[in-house]
Scaffold this motif. Sequence first.
Motif, PDB file in Angstrom:
ATOM      1  N   ALA A  39      40.794 -10.550  23.405  1.00  0.00           N
ATOM      2  CA  ALA A  39      40.035 -11.955  23.060  1.00  0.00           C
ATOM      3  C   ALA A  39      40.484 -12.344  21.471  1.00  0.00           C
ATOM      4  N   GLY A  40      40.728 -11.223  20.677  1.00  0.00           N
ATOM      5  CA  GLY A  40      41.193 -11.737  19.135  1.00  0.00           C
ATOM      6  C   GLY A  40      40.050 -10.987  18.288  1.00  0.00           C
ATOM      7  N   LYS A  41      39.118 -10.254  18.719  1.00  0.00           N
ATOM      8  CA  LYS A  41      38.166  -9.557  18.136  1.00  0.00           C
ATOM      9  C   LYS A  41      38.735  -8.675  16.902  1.00  0.00           C
ATOM     10  N   THR A  42      39.544  -7.507  17.406  1.00  0.00           N
ATOM     11  CA  THR A  42      39.945  -6.694  16.363  1.00  0.00           C
ATOM     12  C   THR A  42      40.955  -7.732  15.235  1.00  0.00           C
ATOM     13  N   THR A  43      41.863  -8.548  15.702  1.00  0.00           N
ATOM     14  CA  THR A  43      42.575  -9.213  14.886  1.00  0.00           C
ATOM     15  C   THR A  43      41.850 -10.043  13.750  1.00  0.00           C
ATOM     16  N   LEU A  44      40.704 -10.426  14.301  1.00  0.00           N
ATOM     17  CA  LEU A  44      39.864 -11.160  13.567  1.00  0.00           C
ATOM     18  C   LEU A  44      39.144 -10.488  12.437  1.00  0.00           C
ATOM     19  N   VAL A  45      38.734  -9.035  12.481  1.00  0.00           N
ATOM     20  CA  VAL A  45      38.175  -8.263  11.463  1.00  0.00           C
ATOM     21  C   VAL A  45      39.193  -7.675  10.626  1.00  0.00           C
ATOM     22  N   MET A  46      40.538  -7.553  11.214  1.00  0.00           N
ATOM     23  CA  MET A  46      41.607  -6.989  10.230  1.00  0.00           C
ATOM     24  C   MET A  46      41.771  -7.925   9.213  1.00  0.00           C
ATOM     25  N   HIS A  47      41.379  -9.289   9.403  1.00  0.00           N
ATOM     26  CA  HIS A  47      41.572 -10.406   8.341  1.00  0.00           C
ATOM     27  C   HIS A  47      40.696 -10.282   7.375  1.00  0.00           C
ATOM     28  N   MET A  48      39.590  -9.704   7.523  1.00  0.00           N
ATOM     29  CA  MET A  48      38.412  -9.562   6.638  1.00  0.00           C
ATOM     30  C   MET A  48      38.462  -8.534   5.602  1.00  0.00           C
ATOM     31  N   ASN A  49      39.559  -7.666   5.729  1.00  0.00           N
ATOM     32  CA  ASN A  49      39.836  -6.828   4.574  1.00  0.00           C
ATOM     33  C   ASN A  49      41.420  -6.662   4.206  1.00  0.00           C
ATOM     34  N   GLY A  50      41.973  -7.691   4.675  1.00  0.00           N
ATOM     35  CA  GLY A  50      43.327  -8.161   4.034  1.00  0.00           C
ATOM     36  C   GLY A  50      44.313  -7.495   4.913  1.00  0.00           C
ATOM     37  N   LEU A  51      44.102  -6.378   6.037  1.00  0.00           N
ATOM     38  CA  LEU A  51      45.204  -5.833   6.801  1.00  0.00           C
ATOM     39  C   LEU A  51      46.190  -6.732   7.389  1.00  0.00           C
ATOM     40  N   LEU A  52      45.465  -7.965   7.824  1.00  0.00           N
ATOM     41  CA  LEU A  52      46.266  -9.166   8.377  1.00  0.00           C
ATOM     42  C   LEU A  52      45.991 -10.388   7.480  1.00  0.00           C
ATOM     43  N   LYS A  53      47.003 -11.124   7.449  1.00  0.00           N
ATOM     44  CA  LYS A  53      46.975 -12.447   6.610  1.00  0.00           C
ATOM     45  C   LYS A  53      47.145 -13.499   7.617  1.00  0.00           C
ATOM     46  N   PRO A  54      46.519 -14.594   7.343  1.00  0.00           N
ATOM     47  CA  PRO A  54      46.568 -15.700   8.166  1.00  0.00           C
ATOM     48  C   PRO A  54      47.866 -16.280   8.371  1.00  0.00           C
ATOM     49  N   THR A  55      48.429 -16.693   9.755  1.00  0.00           N
ATOM     50  CA  THR A  55      49.399 -17.467   9.671  1.00  0.00           C
ATOM     51  C   THR A  55      49.257 -18.879   9.389  1.00  0.00           C
ATOM     52  N   LYS A  56      47.865 -19.307   9.579  1.00  0.00           N
ATOM     53  CA  LYS A  56      47.325 -20.599   9.072  1.00  0.00           C
ATOM     54  C   LYS A  56      45.884 -20.547   8.685  1.00  0.00           C
ATOM     55  N   GLY A  57      45.451 -21.323   7.867  1.00  0.00           N
ATOM     56  CA  GLY A  57      44.017 -21.091   7.292  1.00  0.00           C
ATOM     57  C   GLY A  57      43.734 -20.378   6.385  1.00  0.00           C
ATOM     58  N   ARG A  58      42.668 -19.903   6.021  1.00  0.00           N
ATOM     59  CA  ARG A  58      42.481 -18.783   4.994  1.00  0.00           C
ATOM     60  C   ARG A  58      41.178 -18.017   5.028  1.00  0.00           C
ATOM     61  N   VAL A  59      41.046 -16.806   4.605  1.00  0.00           N
ATOM     62  CA  VAL A  59      40.127 -16.172   4.458  1.00  0.00           C
ATOM     63  C   VAL A  59      39.373 -15.650   3.104  1.00  0.00           C
ATOM     64  N   LEU A  60      38.100 -16.185   2.860  1.00  0.00           N
ATOM     65  CA  LEU A  60      37.751 -15.846   1.518  1.00  0.00           C
ATOM     66  C   LEU A  60      36.687 -14.698   1.606  1.00  0.00           C
ATOM     67  N   VAL A  61      36.608 -13.457   0.913  1.00  0.00           N
ATOM     68  CA  VAL A  61      35.800 -12.423   0.707  1.00  0.00           C
ATOM     69  C   VAL A  61      35.229 -12.931  -0.839  1.00  0.00           C
ATOM     70  N   ASP A  62      33.651 -13.307  -0.834  1.00  0.00           N
ATOM     71  CA  ASP A  62      33.100 -13.564  -2.173  1.00  0.00           C
ATOM     72  C   ASP A  62      33.975 -14.571  -2.755  1.00  0.00           C
ATOM     73  N   GLY A  63      34.528 -15.445  -2.286  1.00  0.00           N
ATOM     74  CA  GLY A  63      35.137 -16.783  -2.998  1.00  0.00           C
ATOM     75  C   GLY A  63      36.544 -16.316  -3.167  1.00  0.00           C
ATOM     76  N   VAL A  64      37.151 -15.181  -2.803  1.00  0.00           N
ATOM     77  CA  VAL A  64      38.363 -14.576  -3.150  1.00  0.00           C
ATOM     78  C   VAL A  64      39.462 -14.852  -2.075  1.00  0.00           C
ATOM     79  N   ASP A  65      40.382 -15.488  -2.123  1.00  0.00           N
ATOM     80  CA  ASP A  65      41.393 -15.809  -0.885  1.00  0.00           C
ATOM     81  C   ASP A  65      41.999 -14.190  -0.726  1.00  0.00           C
ATOM     82  N   THR A  66      42.047 -13.840   0.476  1.00  0.00           N
ATOM     83  CA  THR A  66      42.505 -12.399   0.842  1.00  0.00           C
ATOM     84  C   THR A  66      44.220 -12.360   0.548  1.00  0.00           C
TER      85      THR A  66
END
Length: 275
Positions: A39-66
């Motif tokens: 479903a994409g669950k693990t892929t999503l959380v791996m973006h939250m600590n930078g193990l994966l980087k978005p193909t498109k869009g962005r992820v911010l952790v405390d305002g910092v782009d991963t």
Amino acid sequence: MIEVEDVHYTYPNGIQALRGVSIRIRDGEFVAIMGENGAGKTTLVMHMNGLLKPTKGRVLVDGVDTRDVSVAQLSRKVGLVFQNPDNQFFCSTVEEEIAFALRNFGFSEELVKRRVAWALNLLNLTRYRERSPFTLSGGEKKRVALASVLAWNPEVLILDEPTIGQDFRQKEKLRQFILQLNSQGRTVIIVTHDVEFVADCDPAPRVVLMAGGRIIADGDARDVLTNLELVEKASLIPPQVSQVFHHLSDLGLPRNVVNIYDAQRVILERLGVRG
């Protein structure tokens, strides 16, 4: 705060795992991300600590782009316990495994010893300290992986399928442990398809349902998990209490009754019992 903004991700083999996912997780929340395998669950959380980087869009952790910081920097703040613990083990003993990240983060040896002893005791692993983590049972490996992350005290803790390999007793301990961490202000995110585990949590977490790389529902567990149409769309087995409510509704119980307390109240009223 973790902010996922219109994130798409395609693996090198061409599989599109995320399709425009947007979600905001606030400090101190307890969130369960649920859905079938793929479903994409693990892929999503791996973006939250930078193990994966978005193909498109962005992820911010405390305002910092991963994309602007290293995985090591993000991991100091966002700790991820993998679904398969073997994928995060590096060392020959449990004690060394728990100390590994602490030393990489530059903790003093005195503090490393204290934090390792604390984590071993917390997760009942002291007797395994000299054992190889690879020789332990599946449930024990899960606890070592969790201890190795908790030792550095991340602000956000992500657990990928934490109940796999755990018996009923260990699941209950894990549930109480997660709730305790969250009550202390820690942000806790679990990835799971164990509906009963989530349904039994009190207080109830926020539930995010995923299917086909998209979020299809986001809300309080009591609302989401009692919506049989949504649960089935996510290819999950509804919790037993939801199935009971569904059958009761066929017998005339209002469909807006979504928890056991409301059901009890309505049934007692129909029996003429007051107070």
